[in-house]
Design a protein around this motif. Structure first.
Motif, PDB file in Angstrom:
ATOM      1  N   GLU A  48       0.826  -1.213   0.000  1.00 31.14           N
ATOM      2  CA  GLU A  48       0.000   0.000   0.000  1.00 31.14           C
ATOM      3  C   GLU A  48       0.857   1.259   0.000  1.00 31.14           C
ATOM      4  O   GLU A  48       0.570   2.213  -0.727  1.00 31.14           O
ATOM      5  CB  GLU A  48      -0.947   0.007   1.210  1.00 31.14           C
ATOM      6  CG  GLU A  48      -2.017  -1.084   1.176  1.00 31.14           C
ATOM      7  CD  GLU A  48      -3.003  -0.945   0.015  1.00 31.14           C
ATOM      8  OE1 GLU A  48      -3.189   0.187  -0.477  1.00 31.14           O
ATOM      9  OE2 GLU A  48      -3.574  -1.970  -0.409  1.00 31.14           O
ATOM     10  N   ASN A  52       1.187   4.057  -2.999  1.00 28.84           N
ATOM     11  CA  ASN A  52       0.927   5.486  -2.783  1.00 28.84           C
ATOM     12  C   ASN A  52       2.075   6.324  -3.331  1.00 28.84           C
ATOM     13  O   ASN A  52       1.859   7.375  -3.936  1.00 28.84           O
ATOM     14  CB  ASN A  52       0.752   5.778  -1.292  1.00 28.84           C
ATOM     15  CG  ASN A  52      -0.655   5.449  -0.810  1.00 28.84           C
ATOM     16  OD1 ASN A  52      -1.553   5.245  -1.608  1.00 28.84           O
ATOM     17  ND2 ASN A  52      -0.821   5.390   0.498  1.00 28.84           N
ATOM     18  N   LYS A  98      -7.700  10.670  -5.378  1.00 29.12           N
ATOM     19  CA  LYS A  98      -7.527  10.010  -6.673  1.00 29.12           C
ATOM     20  C   LYS A  98      -8.795   9.827  -7.493  1.00 29.12           C
ATOM     21  O   LYS A  98      -8.744   9.724  -8.710  1.00 29.12           O
ATOM     22  CB  LYS A  98      -6.823   8.679  -6.468  1.00 29.12           C
ATOM     23  CG  LYS A  98      -5.439   8.930  -5.874  1.00 29.12           C
ATOM     24  CD  LYS A  98      -4.742   7.695  -5.388  1.00 29.12           C
ATOM     25  CE  LYS A  98      -3.535   8.112  -4.549  1.00 29.12           C
ATOM     26  NZ  LYS A  98      -2.892   6.978  -3.904  1.00 29.12           N
ATOM     27  N   GLY A 112      -4.002   3.361  -6.129  1.00 27.76           N
ATOM     28  CA  GLY A 112      -4.983   3.442  -5.051  1.00 27.76           C
ATOM     29  C   GLY A 112      -6.225   4.158  -5.540  1.00 27.76           C
ATOM     30  O   GLY A 112      -6.226   4.781  -6.595  1.00 27.76           O
ATOM     31  N   ALA A 117      -6.355   2.886   2.813  1.00 26.67           N
ATOM     32  CA  ALA A 117      -5.155   2.161   3.219  1.00 26.67           C
ATOM     33  C   ALA A 117      -4.483   2.815   4.422  1.00 26.67           C
ATOM     34  O   ALA A 117      -4.230   2.165   5.437  1.00 26.67           O
ATOM     35  CB  ALA A 117      -4.184   2.045   2.057  1.00 26.67           C
TER      36      ALA A 117
HETATM   37 MG    MG Z   1      -3.268   4.057  -1.353  1.00 29.18          MG
END
Ligand code: MG
Ligand code: ADP
Length: 621
Positions: A48, A52, A98, A112, A117
């Motif tokens: 994760e 990112n 996002k 993501g 997360a």
């Molecule tokens: Mg993420």
């Protein structure tokens, strides 16, 4: 209703199920539950955080772990950074930069998008983020302890982001129990990083564990270089796959490198995929590649390789699983077929005969042979220096009309039309050694052929072709043969009747542990194979996987037949038989390997011979 007004759960056995009113869960608990889906172990945290960093446009990502990531994981990137006022949002659940609408969900281009997360990880660890956007003069830091966010404070740091996760699962003992040793957890972290690094050759990755550098991959614009750096010392044994295809109007591009069959590994992780730049574990893709390699690698092994697939993001759903490693294709069959075909065509075009390195240690083909899982090793020829095979002249005689024992060297005149080893030559020199191996001259050197393995492959292909047309020819037994089988096998006898009919076998259950064989394939009888030596194994095989996948069962069964019927080590072959076998080698598609994936031939190249004899390549021959 009369009787006392008793709230449920206030008496009797229902005490055990304590009654509780419905209520909304506290946010921290919600995050912990969500964490259960996303954060399974340190490797999932690494995944994760690294994703990112990639979404933030990082070009260098460093992962620094302690104690297999359980004690500490720090991921540092040189990406866009997070603006100071947004730091509290970054760790809030369902907060993301996002996507903004459900339309965006239909075509996801970032790693993501779920916005959970960081919140999830923070709820089960002690997490801190230090970040500085490129244009900011200083960094800022926020710390979250088991889900409780502290204030944002000024900090020092270069542009980019550093996320540190300490004491993973300190507040969830149940999770901690499932963690393995630090070494195992580190292995998974490496695995995750490798998969991601394969997808992003343009980004530099570094992994440090307990102060030691475990991985250091410089950025490159050549994806093949990254693949080689990750897969290790196998560069010359990789085959390139590349295709631009059209799937009913939407484009599909495939690029990658797959290892020659002898590089197949015991671990399913040997084969990796990127889908639109995302590392995925997908059954459709894996199956397609395995299928392309079918018959070239042993069933328990996985081809080595990496394939990157690009397709229209709106034709694939990545929002199937919280960890986003599984996907759903809109045109699953078409994708499967496309990948299968392009890998297969690369394998077809390649010369897959493994090189036998003189005095070397590689001999991948030999290792693979030693690891044969089906136990057919018993039929393998003893190596030179081993005991000579006992006289099995009878089996040879059964294979074909008795012919004279092959002289040690035969000049085989070619019958004409068939393809030749040397395009324009009309004869080839063949020698049968130790009644088991054929030694043949070929363009690049000397070919050593395992006669049993090659014949097995030839019979297998032949049976496959025949069975596609009509059931195998069978012979009615004058007296049905009673055969002892195990109970499970006897049970599946009826169910398997249609499959058996295609094979030319008719049988009926005759008891809990026996069957009566009424018809049996003519060619097996002709090769001296009795129902009793074949049927028990056959039924066991069908009971194992026949229900799940009839075609796979059929393949295995044909393979068993081919193995039984093929010439054995120790069978002396006549000139015509040698010729027939070697012709088959050129005619067949997967002649390099027997149906189990063991090699049928090894090559000693002229180059290696020259080197071993201390001759330079330019020396006259
Ligand atoms: Mg993420
Ligand atoms: P998601 O990645 O699904 O958006 P996360 O919880 O992983 O959710 O991250 C939340 C938000 O925090 C991201 O949308 C992004 O704006 C910001 N963020 C997280 N990590 C970084 C990073 N390394 N660099 C820049 N921004 C980041």
């Amino acid at each position: 209703m009369d009787g006392p007004d008793v709230p449920p759960g206030s008496g009797g056995h229902s005490d055990k199920i304590s009654w509780m009113p419905i209520r909304l869960l506290p946010r921290q608990l919600v995050d912990q539950i969500a964490a259960g889906e996303v954060v399974e172990r340190p490797a999932s945290v690494v995944k994760e955080l690294v994703e990112n960093a990639l979404d933030a446009g990082a070009t260098r990502i460093e992962v620094d772990v302690e104690g297999g990531g359980v004690d500490r994981i720090a991921v540092t990137d040189d990406g866009s950074g997070i603006a100071e006022p947004e730091l509290p949002l970054a760790v809030a659940s369902h907060a993301t930069s996002k996507i903004t609408s459900s339309d965006d969900l239909a075509a996801i281009v970032t790693m993501g998008f779920r916005g959970e997360a960081l919140a999830s990880v923070a709820s089960v660890s002690r997490l801190s983020i230090t970040s500085r956007p490129r244009e900011a003069v200083a960094a800022a830091r926020i710390a979250v302890d088991g889900g409780d966010a502290g204030p944002v404070a000024p900090a020092a740091g270069p542009p980019g982001t550093r996320v540190e996760v300490r004491q993973l699962f300190w507040n969830v003992p149940a999770r901690r129990k499932f963690l393995r040793s630090a070494a195992t957890e580190l292995g998974r972290i490496e695995e995750v990083l490798e998969s991601i690094a394969l997808c992003r050759p343009g980004v530099a990755f570094r992994l440090v564990s307990d102060g030691k550098v475990r991985m250091d991959l410089p950025a490159t614009d050549d994806p093949a270089r990254r693949v080689r750096a990750v897969l290790g010392d196998v560069a010359d044994a990789l085959l390139e796959v590349q295709a631009d295809l059209d799937l009913g109007g939407s484009p599909l591009a495939v690029w990658g490198l797959v290892g020659r069959p002898e590089l197949a590994r015991a671990s399913a992780r040997a084969l990796r995929f990127a889908l639109n730049g995302r590392a995925v574990l997908d059954r459709t893709l894996t199956h397609a590649v395995r299928e392309a390699f079918r018959g070239l690698v042993e069933p328990g092994r996985t081809p080595l390789g990496f394939l990157a697939i690009e397709l229209d993001p709106s034709t694939v759903d990545v929002n199937v699983h919280p960890a986003k490693t599984e996907v759903r294709f809109r045109q699953q069959q078409a994708v499967h077929g496309a990948v299968l075909r392009c890998v297969r065509s690369v394998l077809r075009a390649a010369d897959l005969v493994p090189a036998f390195e003189l005095g070397g240690t590689r001999g991948g083909g030999l290792d693979a042979a030693a690891a044969h899982p089906l136990g057919a090793g018993a039929e393998r020829a003893p190596g030179p220096g081993g005991p000579m095979p006992s006289a099995s002249f009878e089996t040879f005689a059964a294979w074909a009309a008795a012919t004279a024992v092959a002289p040690p060297v035969v000049e085989v005149a070619s019958a004409g039309a068939g393809p030749l080893l040397h395009g324009n030559r009309t004869a080839r020199r063949v020698m049968q050694v130790h009644g088991s191996y054929l030694v043949v001259e070929d363009r690049e050197g000397i070919l050593v052929v395992d006669q049993h393995a090659l014949h097995e492959r030839a019979m297998f292909e032949d049976l496959h072709a025949r069975i596609a047309q009509s059931p195998l020819e069978s012979q009615r037994m004058l007296v049905p043969a009673a055969v002892e089988v195990d109970a499970r096998a006897a049970e599946c006898a009826d169910e398997a009747a249609p499959l058996l009919a295609r094979l030319g076998i008719e049988l009926v259950a005759a008891g809990p542990r026996s069957v009566l064989v009424q018809s049996f394939p003519t060619f097996l009888l002709g090769r001296g194979v009795e129902p009793a030596e074949f049927v028990p194994g056959l039924l066991a095989r069908i009971a194992d996987d026949g229900r799940a996948d009839v075609e796979a069962a059929l393949s295995e069964v044909l393979d068993m037949m081919a193995c039984k019927a093929a010439v054995k080590a120790g069978d002396r072959l006549s000139g015509t038989e040698l010729e027939a076998l070697l012709d088959a080698r050129e005619r067949l598609e997967r002649a390099s390997n027997c149906p189990h994936g063991r090699p049928t031939s090894l090559r000693i190249s002229l180059r290696d011979l020259e080197r071993s004899f201390g001759r330079s390549t330019s020396a006259s021959r």
